[in-house]
Motif scaffolding. Sequence first.
Motif, PDB file in Angstrom:
ATOM      1  N   ARG A 149       7.744  23.993 -11.451  1.00 40.13           N
ATOM      2  CA  ARG A 149       8.924  24.575 -10.698  1.00 40.13           C
ATOM      3  C   ARG A 149       8.398  24.682  -8.994  1.00 40.13           C
ATOM      4  O   ARG A 149       8.142  23.078  -8.960  1.00 40.13           O
ATOM      5  CB  ARG A 149       8.741  26.052 -10.674  1.00 40.13           C
ATOM      6  CG  ARG A 149       8.325  26.449 -11.762  1.00 40.13           C
ATOM      7  CD  ARG A 149       8.035  28.145 -11.048  1.00 40.13           C
ATOM      8  NE  ARG A 149       7.149  28.715  -9.643  1.00 40.13           N
ATOM      9  CZ  ARG A 149       7.011  29.264  -9.490  1.00 40.13           C
ATOM     10  NH1 ARG A 149       7.596  30.643  -9.074  1.00 40.13           N
ATOM     11  NH2 ARG A 149       5.283  28.907  -8.660  1.00 40.13           N
ATOM     12  N   PRO A 150       9.789  24.213  -8.408  1.00 40.94           N
ATOM     13  CA  PRO A 150      10.201  23.327  -6.975  1.00 40.94           C
ATOM     14  C   PRO A 150       8.975  23.843  -6.108  1.00 40.94           C
ATOM     15  O   PRO A 150       8.150  23.544  -5.588  1.00 40.94           O
ATOM     16  CB  PRO A 150      10.959  24.267  -6.219  1.00 40.94           C
ATOM     17  CG  PRO A 150      12.001  24.237  -7.803  1.00 40.94           C
ATOM     18  CD  PRO A 150      11.307  24.529  -8.805  1.00 40.94           C
ATOM     19  N   ALA A 151       8.719  24.928  -6.603  1.00 43.84           N
ATOM     20  CA  ALA A 151       6.939  25.449  -6.101  1.00 43.84           C
ATOM     21  C   ALA A 151       6.034  26.047  -6.561  1.00 43.84           C
ATOM     22  O   ALA A 151       4.813  26.639  -6.013  1.00 43.84           O
ATOM     23  CB  ALA A 151       7.302  27.533  -5.646  1.00 43.84           C
ATOM     24  N   GLY A 152       5.903  24.577  -7.248  1.00 44.46           N
ATOM     25  CA  GLY A 152       4.315  24.442  -7.863  1.00 44.46           C
ATOM     26  C   GLY A 152       4.381  24.937  -9.549  1.00 44.46           C
ATOM     27  O   GLY A 152       5.690  25.809  -9.890  1.00 44.46           O
TER      28      GLY A 152
END
Length: 165
Positions: free
Chosen positions: A148-151
């Motif tokens: 995910r973009p958040a990790g």
Amino acid sequence: MSRAFVKEGDGALDPLPDLPLSPHPNYVTPRGLAALQARLRDLQTTLASLKARAERLDKLPEAAAERDIRYVEARLRSAILIDPAELPLDEVAFGLAVLVEDADGVQSRYEITGEDEADAARGRIAPQSPLARALIGAEVGDSVTWRRPAGAVTLEIIEISHADQ
């Protein structure tokens, strides 16, 4: 302003440009196919009522309905029906539901559906989404990484089932 730059016409609108179609295969569940068919019927009813108006100076709503009808008809023509009830439950696949658990013990349920049926709030995800790509092909007990973009998140496959239709 010079009259050379004014477009004269019959008052009719040019057709609105078509909505972009996905380049991906259009897999649909029976529920997704029924929803597309219902959407087409609703749009056709809306268009008929717009054309039946006594005052039709504003033709933009009609043009928008015609454009939307073209889009849904194209989606129906390209639909590839997959009945999840016929699929084995040995690995995550299109049309099936999967229960996953993250490292904190939080469980979430996702269903891999067609693009037109995807709804994140209901846990319905399109097969092209990063989460679906991570899940497809996994078996119960497997761990997958959802980038995910958040990790990245590691999810364990707890259960694979047929989705509620």
